[in-house]
Write a protein that holds these residues in place. Structure first.
Motif, PDB file in Angstrom:
ATOM      1  N   PRO A   1      -1.162  13.189   6.666  1.00 50.51           N
ATOM      2  CA  PRO A   1      -1.872  12.217   5.831  1.00 50.51           C
ATOM      3  C   PRO A   1      -0.931  11.346   4.997  1.00 50.51           C
ATOM      4  O   PRO A   1       0.096  11.810   4.529  1.00 50.51           O
ATOM      5  N   CYS A   2      -1.303  10.091   4.890  1.00 51.70           N
ATOM      6  CA  CYS A   2      -0.533   9.155   4.089  1.00 51.70           C
ATOM      7  C   CYS A   2      -1.523   8.619   3.069  1.00 51.70           C
ATOM      8  O   CYS A   2      -2.301   7.717   3.348  1.00 51.70           O
ATOM      9  N   VAL A   3      -1.530   9.222   1.911  1.00 48.66           N
ATOM     10  CA  VAL A   3      -2.701   9.127   1.059  1.00 48.66           C
ATOM     11  C   VAL A   3      -2.714   7.899   0.155  1.00 48.66           C
ATOM     12  O   VAL A   3      -3.769   7.360  -0.145  1.00 48.66           O
ATOM     13  N   SER A   4      -1.543   7.429  -0.247  1.00 47.24           N
ATOM     14  CA  SER A   4      -1.604   6.218  -1.084  1.00 47.24           C
ATOM     15  C   SER A   4      -2.160   5.068  -0.252  1.00 47.24           C
ATOM     16  O   SER A   4      -2.873   4.209  -0.757  1.00 47.24           O
ATOM     17  N   CYS A   5      -1.837   5.069   1.036  1.00 46.71           N
ATOM     18  CA  CYS A   5      -2.440   4.103   1.946  1.00 46.71           C
ATOM     19  C   CYS A   5      -3.953   4.204   1.937  1.00 46.71           C
ATOM     20  O   CYS A   5      -4.671   3.222   2.002  1.00 46.71           O
ATOM     21  N   ALA A   6      -4.419   5.456   1.924  1.00 41.03           N
ATOM     22  CA  ALA A   6      -5.838   5.715   2.188  1.00 41.03           C
ATOM     23  C   ALA A   6      -6.719   5.434   0.989  1.00 41.03           C
ATOM     24  O   ALA A   6      -7.932   5.316   1.110  1.00 41.03           O
TER      25      ALA A   6
ATOM     26  N   PHE B   1       0.849  -1.190   0.000  1.00 44.44           N
ATOM     27  CA  PHE B   1       0.000   0.000   0.000  1.00 44.44           C
ATOM     28  C   PHE B   1       0.884   1.239   0.000  1.00 44.44           C
ATOM     29  O   PHE B   1       0.575   2.250  -0.592  1.00 44.44           O
ATOM     30  N   CYS B   2       2.000   1.120   0.732  1.00 51.17           N
ATOM     31  CA  CYS B   2       2.721   2.328   1.090  1.00 51.17           C
ATOM     32  C   CYS B   2       4.142   1.985   1.506  1.00 51.17           C
ATOM     33  O   CYS B   2       4.393   0.908   2.036  1.00 51.17           O
ATOM     34  N   GLY B   3       5.080   2.889   1.267  1.00 52.31           N
ATOM     35  CA  GLY B   3       6.464   2.656   1.691  1.00 52.31           C
ATOM     36  C   GLY B   3       6.756   3.214   3.064  1.00 52.31           C
ATOM     37  O   GLY B   3       7.823   2.987   3.624  1.00 52.31           O
ATOM     38  N   ILE B   4       5.809   3.974   3.633  1.00 54.71           N
ATOM     39  CA  ILE B   4       6.039   4.552   4.963  1.00 54.71           C
ATOM     40  C   ILE B   4       5.394   3.677   6.031  1.00 54.71           C
ATOM     41  O   ILE B   4       5.965   3.446   7.084  1.00 54.71           O
ATOM     42  N   CYS B   5       4.199   3.182   5.739  1.00 58.34           N
ATOM     43  CA  CYS B   5       3.468   2.399   6.737  1.00 58.34           C
ATOM     44  C   CYS B   5       3.314   0.923   6.369  1.00 58.34           C
ATOM     45  O   CYS B   5       2.293   0.320   6.731  1.00 58.34           O
ATOM     46  N   PRO B   6       4.247   0.306   5.685  1.00 54.07           N
ATOM     47  CA  PRO B   6       4.047  -1.094   5.288  1.00 54.07           C
ATOM     48  C   PRO B   6       3.807  -2.004   6.481  1.00 54.07           C
ATOM     49  O   PRO B   6       2.974  -2.918   6.422  1.00 54.07           O
TER      50      PRO B   6
HETATM   51 FE   LIG Z   1       1.141   5.120   4.327  1.00 53.91          FE
END
Ligand SMILES: [Fe+2]
Ligand SMILES: Cc1cc2nc3c(=O)[nH]c(=O)nc-3n(C[C@H](O)[C@H](O)[C@H](O)COP(=O)(O)OP(=O)(O)OC[C@H]3O[C@@H](n4cnc5c(N)ncnc54)[C@H](O)[C@@H]3O)c2cc1C
Ligand code: SF4
Lengths: 285, 411
Positions: B387-392, B62-67
């Protein structure tokens, strides 16, 4: 084929000064001595060795003590996937200065990983030393087992040591009896097919490379290839861990023999590569 | 006469979003819509029919920050769908990995807002400290999770590997180091926030970012499914929330809990579990985030103390479901309550998968929270939510003619 044995800074004959190491090392105990020295002096904090399990089967292992390193002395003429533990060593073992030993193909893999660290980010910064060993060919475990059990009549569980030299494969039984010799031409059909397209004999990409060829019995040839390798060997010599002598540059059993064997391997395998390309078979280059 | 102000793209956060504001003659925001324009990737759809083990690996992307947050929510959901009991030490290792992710993510956010708050001559020192903290957080994820980004060890039933005692010692010493750094960093940021000024001297309105929606968090550091009732979470179409022109662009659903939008994240956690007083406003979120950092390191030390490095990292129960049970995983990601839900079939394959991600909860609130102040402050409200939008971004809404493709997604 410009340089038969690759780039190097210096080439010497050397031997460990530790009698316990020499008691069961393959040759001059260079790998074991370097590992133990590195560990005891903070140059390394863990190393990868090829140990054995039941039936003289090679098994890579992360060693962090003198005992574990000693236990892995000696050459295993079967594949030991030492690269497979590199990531574990750096991750869940949290090692920061990892020592690595491998055959030339494994050293190439290691250097490729360090050049293009896809999926190894972070890992490459934690490699403290890359030792290469010379290698003419290797055997799949089952091939080696057939050779030793059928030709030499020794059960794999009774093998203490194996050695290739003077055109023969020697099998040393655990009971201390005389080694049994198998002529190399008998062993050839059992070699790994991949070894026949291998163009590296002397671990040309290692920090330093070592093997028996070129030096007297019980001694090793050490080809020092880069600054890290040189610093490491120099420190070992200064600490009295290695005794050295100049490599024999005169007779055909010294430097000339290393160059000859390496050239022979490359010539023969270059032909095989050509042949495989002609046949439309895959080659790794 | 009100006019429209569009900020697109908004900056210094992950992903792509626009802010569409109507403002009066003084520039005061009358209504605000914040929405994702990050293209939908359709994870939930392509997971259908795949083996369950693939889900934590896929959703990590989903995301590279919150994987870490996604893999963790995912395995929890799948374990519940399969009725599995993960191993004790596996859970400890998993929580440590999740905490490491937050230990790096919170300072990263302070780096993103540093150009707004930190005086120029102090900037270099602050960024250096932030990087040291991030390094420690990532070291946790790397060592225990197997990779700092997309940690592969997070697996159904626990974790793929335990760590060695030596690694544990290194983690303990780094967690202590983090505590010291966090104390300095937290003090420093709190002083800036308490001044209520941007670094160019502009005063920040006291009530910037105020809204009346409730807060939702299940744990201070990890996640507690018993505090969340999935049946009370409903996702609505953006057409039911945004003006039509905005909804046409929006790439997220609008989730509600117990009939209301909810704010999730640092403030929700600190108010729910630490008696934090600033229940409203953009600066309150910043402060809660700064205060949280030390709690993570403290919890990490407790967990490391509890960890048995020779314990089994995962349980070996078969990974099969009944094709009906909805397993829900709710983990506190850096940005808040992160929910994954899954159904696994008797053949071990995924029958249904759905994610309501932390930032998805916050997105509709962010726009509304800009109301009542000059539009020049609107982006500061956005950034407060990190906000971490690609996650969202999760939805397949329309075909090329603007028709809804899958009605049931919204009802
Ligand atoms: Fe994220
Ligand atoms: C397959 C193979 C073929 C070889 N062919 C030649 C040759 O043609 N000419 C030559 O001069 N030398 C050859 N060698 C090298 C030689 O046998 C010795 O390994 C080398 O001289 C090191 O001896 P030492 O006394 O310094 O090492 P020791 O101190 O005895 O330590 C040997 C180290 O090598 C590691 N090791 C053992 N087997 C393997 C393996 N299969 N894969 C990876 N690591 C291993 C062990 O973990 C140990 O740490 C070969 C080695 C191998 C493994
Ligand atoms: S001959 Fe080449 S390919 Fe075969 S084991 Fe030795 S280095 Fe590897």
């Amino acid at each position: 084929m410009t340089k038969p044995i690759g780039d190097y800074i210096e080439i010497i004959s050397a031997r460990s000064t530790d009698q316990e190491i020499l008691k069961r090392s393959q040759d001059g105990g260079i790998v074991t001595a370097a590992y133990i020295y590195g560990l005891e002096n903070g140059l390394l904090d863990g190393v990868i060795v090829a140990d054995t399990t039941e039936g003289f089967k090679p098994m890579p292992k992360i060693a962090k003590t003198r005992e574990d390193i000693l236990s892995a002395r000696g050459t295993k003429y079967s594949l030991s996937p030492n690269m497979s533990l590199v990531k574990d060593a750096v991750k869940e073992h949290a090692l920061e200065k990892l020592g690595f030993v491998g055959t030339p193909c494994q050293v190439i893999a290691m250097k490729k990983m360090m050049q293009y660290p896809a999926a190894f980010r972070g890992t490459v910064n934690n490699i403290g030393l890359v030792i290469g060993i010379f290698c003419m060919e290797n055997f799949p475990y089952n091939g080696m087992k057939t050779l030793i059990e059928e030709y030499a009549g020794v059960k794999m569980t009774d093998v203490l040591k194996t050695d290739i030299g003077k055109g023969k494969l020697f099998v040393y039984p655990k009971d201390g009896s005389e080694p049994i010799a198998i002529p190399i031409k008998e062993t050839m059909p059992f070699e790994q097919k991949s070894c026949h397209v291998c163009m590296d004999y002397t671990s040309e990409y290692a920090d330093f490379a070592t093997g028996s060829v070129g030096s007297p019995d019980g001694w090793s040839t050490v080809i020092i290839r880069n600054k890290r390798g040189k610093d490491f060997i120099d420190k070992m010599i200064a600490a009295g861990k290695l005794e050295t002598q100049p490599l024999d540059m005169e007779s055909k059993f010294g430097f000339a023999m290393i160059e000859k064997l390496s050239t022979d391997k490359k010539t023969k395998n270059a032909k095989e590569i050509e042949h495989r390309i002609e046949m439309g078979l895959p080659v790794p280059y | 006469m009100s006019k429209t102000v569009e900020i697109k793209p908004t900056t210094r956060h992950e992903g792509h979003t626009n802010l569409v504001l109507t403002v009066d003659d003084e520039g005061i925001v009358e209504s605000g819509a914040y929405h994702s324009v990050t293209p939908v990737r359709g994870f939930e759809k392509f997971l259908y029919g795949k083996v369950a083990e693939f889900a934590p690996i896929a959703v990590s992307r989903f995301c590279g920050i919150c994987p870490t947050a996604h893999s963790t929510s995912s395995v929890e959901a799948l374990e519940r769908a399969c009725g599995m009991e993960p191993s004790k030490d596996g859970l400890i290792l998993r929580e440590l990995t999740a905490i490491g992710n937050k230990m790096h993510s919170h300072p990263l956010h302070q780096f993103l807002i540093a150009p707004d708050y930190v005086p120029k001559d102090e900037y270099a020192d602050v960024v250096k400290r932030i990087q040291e903290m991030r390094k420690i957080g990532q070291y946790f994820v790397d060592t225990i999770g197997g990779e700092a980004i997309h940690p592969p060890n997070i697996k159904i039933g626990g974790m793929a590997k335990n760590i060695t005692p030596e690694a544990k010692e290194k983690l303990i010493s780094r967690a202590k180091n983090y505590l010291e750094l966090a104390a300095v960093q937290c003090d420093y940021m709190m002083n800036l926030y308490n001044e209520r000024k941007l670094n160019d001297g502009t005063e920040i309105p006291e009530k910037l970012g105020y809204h009346d929606y409730p807060l939702l968090a299940t744990s201070l550091t990890y996640g507690d499914i018993s505090k969340f009732d999935y049946s009370q979470a409903v996702e609505y179409s953006p057409f039911e929330h945004y003006p039509k022109e905005v909804a046409l662009q929006a790439c997220t659903n609008i989730p509600k809990y117990k009939g209301s939008l909810v704010e999730v994240g640092p403030r929700a956690r600190m108010v729910t579990f630490k008696d934090f007083k600033e229940t409203k406003g953009a600066l309150g979120i910043h402060k809660a985030r700064a205060l949280e950092m030390a709690h993570y390191a403290e919890r990490a030390l407790d967990l490391l103390d509890e960890l048995n490095t020779s314990g089994a990292p995962f349980c070996t129960d078969p990974i099969v479901g009944d094709g009906e049970t909805v397993g829900v995983g709710a983990i506190e990601a850096a940005r808040g309550h992160n929910v994954h839900a899954a159904v696994v079939g008797k053949d071990g394959r995924i029958v249904e998968y759905s994610a309501i991600v932390a930032t998805t909860w916050n997105i509709p609130i962010i726009g509304e929270a800009t109301v009542g102040h000059h539009y020049k402050f609107a982006e500061h409200v956005v950034r407060a939510y990190d906000p971490c939008v690609s996650c969202a971004t999760h939805m397949i809404a329309k075909d090329y003619d603007g028709n809804t493709v899958d009605e049931k997604l919204f009802k």
